[in-house]
Design a protein around this motif. Structure first.
Motif, PDB file in Angstrom:
ATOM      1  N   LYS A 297      -4.998   3.683   4.388  1.00 45.78           N
ATOM      2  CA  LYS A 297      -6.538   3.327   3.667  1.00 45.78           C
ATOM      3  C   LYS A 297      -6.464   1.915   4.078  1.00 45.78           C
ATOM      4  O   LYS A 297      -8.245   1.416   3.688  1.00 45.78           O
ATOM      5  CB  LYS A 297      -6.027   3.580   2.801  1.00 45.78           C
ATOM      6  CG  LYS A 297      -6.092   5.213   2.513  1.00 45.78           C
ATOM      7  CD  LYS A 297      -5.918   5.746   0.389  1.00 45.78           C
ATOM      8  CE  LYS A 297      -5.684   7.153   1.227  1.00 45.78           C
ATOM      9  NZ  LYS A 297      -5.804   7.814  -0.796  1.00 45.78           N
ATOM     10  N   ALA A 298      -6.063   0.985   3.943  1.00 42.62           N
ATOM     11  CA  ALA A 298      -6.510  -0.090   3.605  1.00 42.62           C
ATOM     12  C   ALA A 298      -5.556  -1.273   4.693  1.00 42.62           C
ATOM     13  O   ALA A 298      -4.667  -0.666   5.749  1.00 42.62           O
ATOM     14  CB  ALA A 298      -5.076  -0.822   2.099  1.00 42.62           C
ATOM     15  N   PRO A 299      -6.195  -2.041   5.165  1.00 39.12           N
ATOM     16  CA  PRO A 299      -5.741  -3.153   6.397  1.00 39.12           C
ATOM     17  C   PRO A 299      -4.182  -3.438   5.814  1.00 39.12           C
ATOM     18  O   PRO A 299      -4.069  -3.634   4.877  1.00 39.12           O
ATOM     19  CB  PRO A 299      -6.731  -4.509   6.830  1.00 39.12           C
ATOM     20  CG  PRO A 299      -7.370  -3.787   5.423  1.00 39.12           C
ATOM     21  CD  PRO A 299      -7.726  -3.097   4.446  1.00 39.12           C
ATOM     22  N   VAL A 300      -3.389  -4.077   7.414  1.00 39.60           N
ATOM     23  CA  VAL A 300      -2.549  -4.746   6.835  1.00 39.60           C
ATOM     24  C   VAL A 300      -2.111  -6.028   6.864  1.00 39.60           C
ATOM     25  O   VAL A 300      -2.880  -6.822   7.733  1.00 39.60           O
ATOM     26  CB  VAL A 300      -1.014  -4.391   7.752  1.00 39.60           C
ATOM     27  CG1 VAL A 300      -0.133  -4.535   7.702  1.00 39.60           C
ATOM     28  CG2 VAL A 300      -1.135  -2.830   8.201  1.00 39.60           C
TER      29      VAL A 300
ATOM     30  N   PRO B 256       0.338   1.318  20.285  1.00 37.29           N
ATOM     31  CA  PRO B 256       0.349   1.548  20.799  1.00 37.29           C
ATOM     32  C   PRO B 256      -1.157   2.840  20.737  1.00 37.29           C
ATOM     33  O   PRO B 256      -0.958   3.987  19.416  1.00 37.29           O
ATOM     34  CB  PRO B 256       0.104   2.295  21.891  1.00 37.29           C
ATOM     35  CG  PRO B 256       2.026   1.211  22.439  1.00 37.29           C
ATOM     36  CD  PRO B 256       1.825   1.211  21.438  1.00 37.29           C
ATOM     37  N   GLY B 257      -2.703   2.908  20.486  1.00 39.82           N
ATOM     38  CA  GLY B 257      -3.289   3.797  20.119  1.00 39.82           C
ATOM     39  C   GLY B 257      -3.148   4.297  18.647  1.00 39.82           C
ATOM     40  O   GLY B 257      -4.314   5.184  17.966  1.00 39.82           O
ATOM     41  N   GLN B 258      -3.190   3.187  17.825  1.00 39.57           N
ATOM     42  CA  GLN B 258      -2.668   3.710  16.410  1.00 39.57           C
ATOM     43  C   GLN B 258      -4.047   2.841  15.508  1.00 39.57           C
ATOM     44  O   GLN B 258      -3.683   2.772  14.594  1.00 39.57           O
ATOM     45  CB  GLN B 258      -1.044   3.434  15.358  1.00 39.57           C
ATOM     46  CG  GLN B 258      -0.284   4.669  16.528  1.00 39.57           C
ATOM     47  CD  GLN B 258       0.780   4.307  15.477  1.00 39.57           C
ATOM     48  OE1 GLN B 258       0.247   4.187  14.219  1.00 39.57           O
ATOM     49  NE2 GLN B 258       1.910   4.428  15.876  1.00 39.57           N
ATOM     50  N   LEU B 259      -4.307   1.527  16.328  1.00 40.70           N
ATOM     51  CA  LEU B 259      -5.440   0.419  15.594  1.00 40.70           C
ATOM     52  C   LEU B 259      -6.386   1.265  15.664  1.00 40.70           C
ATOM     53  O   LEU B 259      -7.207   1.886  16.742  1.00 40.70           O
ATOM     54  CB  LEU B 259      -5.527  -0.478  16.319  1.00 40.70           C
ATOM     55  CG  LEU B 259      -5.145  -1.354  16.673  1.00 40.70           C
ATOM     56  CD1 LEU B 259      -5.454  -3.251  17.603  1.00 40.70           C
ATOM     57  CD2 LEU B 259      -5.013  -2.371  14.614  1.00 40.70           C
ATOM     58  N   ASP B 260      -7.625   0.871  14.502  1.00 38.08           N
ATOM     59  CA  ASP B 260      -8.516   1.829  13.836  1.00 38.08           C
ATOM     60  C   ASP B 260      -9.462   0.669  14.530  1.00 38.08           C
ATOM     61  O   ASP B 260      -9.957   0.001  13.251  1.00 38.08           O
ATOM     62  CB  ASP B 260      -8.325   2.461  12.614  1.00 38.08           C
ATOM     63  CG  ASP B 260      -9.637   3.188  12.439  1.00 38.08           C
ATOM     64  OD1 ASP B 260      -9.777   3.670  13.463  1.00 38.08           O
ATOM     65  OD2 ASP B 260      -9.809   3.004  10.366  1.00 38.08           O
ATOM     66  N   VAL B 261      -9.690   0.743  15.559  1.00 37.13           N
ATOM     67  CA  VAL B 261     -11.134  -0.625  15.245  1.00 37.13           C
ATOM     68  C   VAL B 261     -11.655   0.443  17.232  1.00 37.13           C
ATOM     69  O   VAL B 261     -11.761   1.125  17.697  1.00 37.13           O
ATOM     70  CB  VAL B 261     -10.959  -1.164  15.589  1.00 37.13           C
ATOM     71  CG1 VAL B 261      -9.795  -1.717  16.773  1.00 37.13           C
ATOM     72  CG2 VAL B 261     -12.221  -2.732  15.732  1.00 37.13           C
TER      73      VAL B 261
ATOM     74  N   THR C  33       7.033   0.705  11.961  1.00 37.50           N
ATOM     75  CA  THR C  33       6.192   0.695  10.890  1.00 37.50           C
ATOM     76  C   THR C  33       4.876   0.114  11.234  1.00 37.50           C
ATOM     77  O   THR C  33       5.199  -1.141  10.912  1.00 37.50           O
ATOM     78  CB  THR C  33       6.245   2.007   9.947  1.00 37.50           C
ATOM     79  OG1 THR C  33       6.244   0.737   9.346  1.00 37.50           O
ATOM     80  CG2 THR C  33       7.195   2.466  10.011  1.00 37.50           C
ATOM     81  N   PRO C  34       3.495  -0.233  10.752  1.00 35.80           N
ATOM     82  CA  PRO C  34       2.291  -0.910  10.916  1.00 35.80           C
ATOM     83  C   PRO C  34       2.715  -1.801   9.576  1.00 35.80           C
ATOM     84  O   PRO C  34       2.432  -2.942   9.286  1.00 35.80           O
ATOM     85  CB  PRO C  34       1.284  -0.373  10.482  1.00 35.80           C
ATOM     86  CG  PRO C  34       1.216   0.724  11.475  1.00 35.80           C
ATOM     87  CD  PRO C  34       2.535   1.335  11.342  1.00 35.80           C
ATOM     88  N   ALA C  35       3.540  -1.150   8.550  1.00 37.86           N
ATOM     89  CA  ALA C  35       3.285  -2.186   7.628  1.00 37.86           C
ATOM     90  C   ALA C  35       4.585  -2.785   7.617  1.00 37.86           C
ATOM     91  O   ALA C  35       4.470  -4.020   7.018  1.00 37.86           O
ATOM     92  CB  ALA C  35       4.296  -0.516   6.470  1.00 37.86           C
ATOM     93  N   ASP C  36       5.045  -2.738   8.287  1.00 36.23           N
ATOM     94  CA  ASP C  36       6.313  -3.864   8.906  1.00 36.23           C
ATOM     95  C   ASP C  36       6.117  -4.817   8.817  1.00 36.23           C
ATOM     96  O   ASP C  36       6.528  -6.366   9.749  1.00 36.23           O
ATOM     97  CB  ASP C  36       6.765  -3.008   9.316  1.00 36.23           C
ATOM     98  CG  ASP C  36       8.164  -1.620   9.452  1.00 36.23           C
ATOM     99  OD1 ASP C  36       8.419  -1.882   7.618  1.00 36.23           O
ATOM    100  OD2 ASP C  36       9.056  -1.248  10.087  1.00 36.23           O
TER     101      ASP C  36
END
Length: 319
Positions: free
Chosen positions: A233-236, A282-287, A206-209
């Motif tokens: 909600k917050a950046p990793v 892939p495809g999950q970066l919010d930018v 997961t992104p948190a990892d």
């Protein structure tokens, strides 16, 4: 009846210095002297302009002296270390640029049946040159062998006149300016790592990892280091492994297994295809993707060699 010549007027401090025709301009002023004057101003001095042109500073000095005598004005105030353009010189400079541009446009028209030719100065970011332009330039050279390309690489927005560039390729939002621009496409962001690095430190599920890994960071711009993901909600926050001031340096460090980083797609497309890097989430970066644009000045927009180069850039997109 012969066709009349187009009148040209040079103004200095709201008074006419000279009013005649292109024929008389040709007789009165040497195009080489006008070009020398413009070059000295753009280069910031006689010595630098002489170095760029491959002539002596005394040759350029004689050109300016001839202009000053013919126009009966002082164009430049010269000291041992610098030059200062006079108000009259600034007025003449604007007209000189127009005359030189018109001359080049006339040459373009006269050779319209021939292949585009002549010098073309390009300024572009280092990664774009290495990963997009360089692999495809043989195609352009084969199609337009008489265009003499000169490529300067910098990641900073440049003054096209001051940097002697005809066109600049830029990534991201464009500043408000009078420069013309042509969209060349968009490039997405991708978060990547070397497989060997993930084998040693663990593949995140997961992104948190990602917080368990380390990040190779860009010195500038700082925002590239921010990792935001959809539905988070917050950046990793990822601990920095090290920081580099150049995008290619960051890429090499990631390839060598020193951490994760996000890049424009064109920078790491070949690495992903070759398996040297893998994309994370892939495809999950919010930018937002980056816009790619070509910027150029109105005064050179009619050059055929610039036109065909811009058309070619449009065909290669973001690589």
């Amino acid at each position: 009846m012969s066709t009349p010549y187009m009148p040209v007027i040079i103004y200095c401090e709201n008074r006419h210095v000279w009013n005649g025709s292109l024929q008389k301009v040709h007789e009165l002023l040497r195009m080489g002297d006008l070009a020398a004057f413009v070059g000295i101003v753009d280069d910031g001095g006689f010595a630098e302009s002489a170095r760029r042109r491959g002539v002596s500073a005394s040759t350029l000095s004689r050109s300016v002296t001839r202009l000053e005598e013919q126009l009966n004005v002082t164009l430049l105030r010269r000291t041992t270390r610098s030059i200062e353009i006079t108000p009259e010189g600034a007025a003449v400079l604007a007209e000189a640029r127009e005359i030189l541009d018109r001359s080049e446009s006339l040459q373009e028209i006269a050779t319209s049946g021939q292949a585009p030719a002549g010098p073309l100065r390009v300024n572009a970011p280092v990664p774009y040159v290495l990963h997009v332009l360089a692999p495809r330039l043989p195609e352009f050279r084969a199609q337009y062998p008489d265009i003499q390309l000169s490529i300067d690489m910098t990641d900073m927005l440049v003054d096209l006149i001051g940097s002697h560039a005809d066109v600049a390729i830029r990534l991201g939002p464009l500043p408000d300016s009078e420069m013309l621009h042509r969209p060349l496409g968009r490039t997405a962001w991708k978060l990547v790592a070397a497989p060997a690095y993930l084998d040693r430190h663990g593949w995140p599920e997961t992104p948190a990892d990602l917080a368990k890994l380390e990040q190779v960071r860009f010195a500038i711009p700082e925002h590239i280091n921010t990792l935001r993901f959809a539905n988070h909600k917050a950046p990793v926050r990822v601990s920095p492994a090290l920081t580099a001031g150049n995008g290619e340096a960051v890429r090499q460090l990631v390839l060598n297994g020193l951490g994760i980083a996000r890049f424009s797609d064109f920078m790491i497309a070949e690495d992903l295809r070759a398996g040297r890097l893998v994309e994370l989430f892939p495809g999950q970066l919010d930018v937002e993707p980056l816009d790619i644009s070509a910027l150029y000045l109105t005064r050179v927009s009619g050059l055929r060699r610039l036109g065909v180069f811009l058309d070619w850039l449009g065909t290669i997109g973001e690589g």
